[in-house]
Design a protein around this motif. Structure first.
Motif, PDB file in Angstrom:
ATOM      1  N   THR A  39      58.284 -33.619  50.997  1.00  0.00           N
ATOM      2  CA  THR A  39      59.345 -33.797  51.991  1.00  0.00           C
ATOM      3  C   THR A  39      60.484 -32.815  51.774  1.00  0.00           C
ATOM      4  N   LEU A  40      60.562 -32.240  50.590  1.00  0.00           N
ATOM      5  CA  LEU A  40      61.621 -31.272  50.309  1.00  0.00           C
ATOM      6  C   LEU A  40      61.289 -29.870  50.813  1.00  0.00           C
ATOM      7  N   ILE A  58      65.912 -33.347  59.457  1.00  0.00           N
ATOM      8  CA  ILE A  58      66.488 -33.397  58.112  1.00  0.00           C
ATOM      9  C   ILE A  58      66.784 -34.839  57.729  1.00  0.00           C
ATOM     10  N   ASP A  59      67.345 -35.605  58.656  1.00  0.00           N
ATOM     11  CA  ASP A  59      67.632 -37.007  58.381  1.00  0.00           C
ATOM     12  C   ASP A  59      66.342 -37.784  58.099  1.00  0.00           C
ATOM     13  N   ARG A  61      63.541 -36.510  56.938  1.00  0.00           N
ATOM     14  CA  ARG A  61      63.019 -36.058  55.643  1.00  0.00           C
ATOM     15  C   ARG A  61      63.792 -36.687  54.493  1.00  0.00           C
ATOM     16  N   LYS A  62      65.107 -36.859  54.658  1.00  0.00           N
ATOM     17  CA  LYS A  62      65.897 -37.524  53.630  1.00  0.00           C
ATOM     18  C   LYS A  62      65.425 -38.966  53.444  1.00  0.00           C
ATOM     19  N   GLU A  63      65.198 -39.651  54.554  1.00  0.00           N
ATOM     20  CA  GLU A  63      64.705 -41.029  54.492  1.00  0.00           C
ATOM     21  C   GLU A  63      63.328 -41.083  53.845  1.00  0.00           C
ATOM     22  N   PHE A  65      62.052 -38.915  51.735  1.00  0.00           N
ATOM     23  CA  PHE A  65      62.199 -38.596  50.317  1.00  0.00           C
ATOM     24  C   PHE A  65      62.708 -39.808  49.543  1.00  0.00           C
ATOM     25  N   THR A  66      63.697 -40.488  50.106  1.00  0.00           N
ATOM     26  CA  THR A  66      64.254 -41.669  49.447  1.00  0.00           C
ATOM     27  C   THR A  66      63.184 -42.748  49.308  1.00  0.00           C
ATOM     28  N   LEU A 166      67.085 -27.961  47.380  1.00  0.00           N
ATOM     29  CA  LEU A 166      68.146 -28.315  48.318  1.00  0.00           C
ATOM     30  C   LEU A 166      69.011 -27.096  48.640  1.00  0.00           C
TER      31      LEU A 166
END
Length: 180
Positions: A39-40, A58-59, A61-63, A65-66, A166
């Motif tokens: 996801t990064l 991006i949002d 992908r952040k979710e 990744f989390t 990042l």
């Protein structure tokens, strides 16, 4: 049975089945780590991608990744706990020596007076990089500091990798803004 607790006995076949489940969870653990790292990565840019879609992506992908990271740490904790239970069971069955037994043996060796200990060879030649017959592997196996230090180094490397990714992602996003 007076020395044992009232825990139900688990057969060898059941223990092997439990270890097999742990083995499967290790594969799942690696898969969730791969998903988190994946996801990064930034997908190849398309020519008709809008800024709004990039922000949503991006949002998302952040979710992702989390969620993958949480799953990874959850599985890792579960594997750790179950393996420790198996190690405890092996220690209770006296199949492997317990940590306290090994520490007691080391303490008793330290109590022996220096005069009664075997003396070191008096040869003037250097063997094993100056360690003589001392087995470094044996010393390291008696202490988990090396393992903790290596684990800390791996976590630091992973943190640096994520940080670099990042930074790369931010620089790519900034470059995309400039090009448009």
């Amino acid at each position: 049975m007076s020395g044992r607790s009232n825990k139900p006995e688990i057969s060898g076949a059941e223990r092997i089945a439990q270890l097999n489940e742990i083995d499967k969870d290790v594969a799942t653990l690696l898969q969730s780590a791969g998903t988190a790292i994946n996801t990064l990565t930034v997908p190849a840019p398309e020519s008709n991608v809008t800024q709004e879609k990039d922000t949503q992506d991006i949002d998302q992908r952040k979710e992702d990744f989390t969620a993958s990271s949480r799953q990874y740490f959850s599985i890792l904790s579960s594997i750790d706990i179950r393996l420790r239970r198996h190690i405890s069971a092996l220690e209770e069955a006296e199949i492997i020596p317990s940590e306290t037994t090994a520490k007691d043996a080391q303490a008793s060796m330290n109590m022996i007076s220096p005069l009664s200990r075997p003396s070191a060879p008096t040869k003037s030649t250097t063997t094993n990089s100056g360690l003589g017959s001392l087995d470094v592997g044996w010393l390291n196996s008696r202490n988990d500091n090396v393992e903790k230090m290596m684990e800390a180094e791996l976590w630091k490397e992973a943190q640096e990798l994520v940080h670099e990714r990042l930074i790369d992602e931010k620089s790519r996003n900034n470059n995309c803004d400039i090009v448009e």
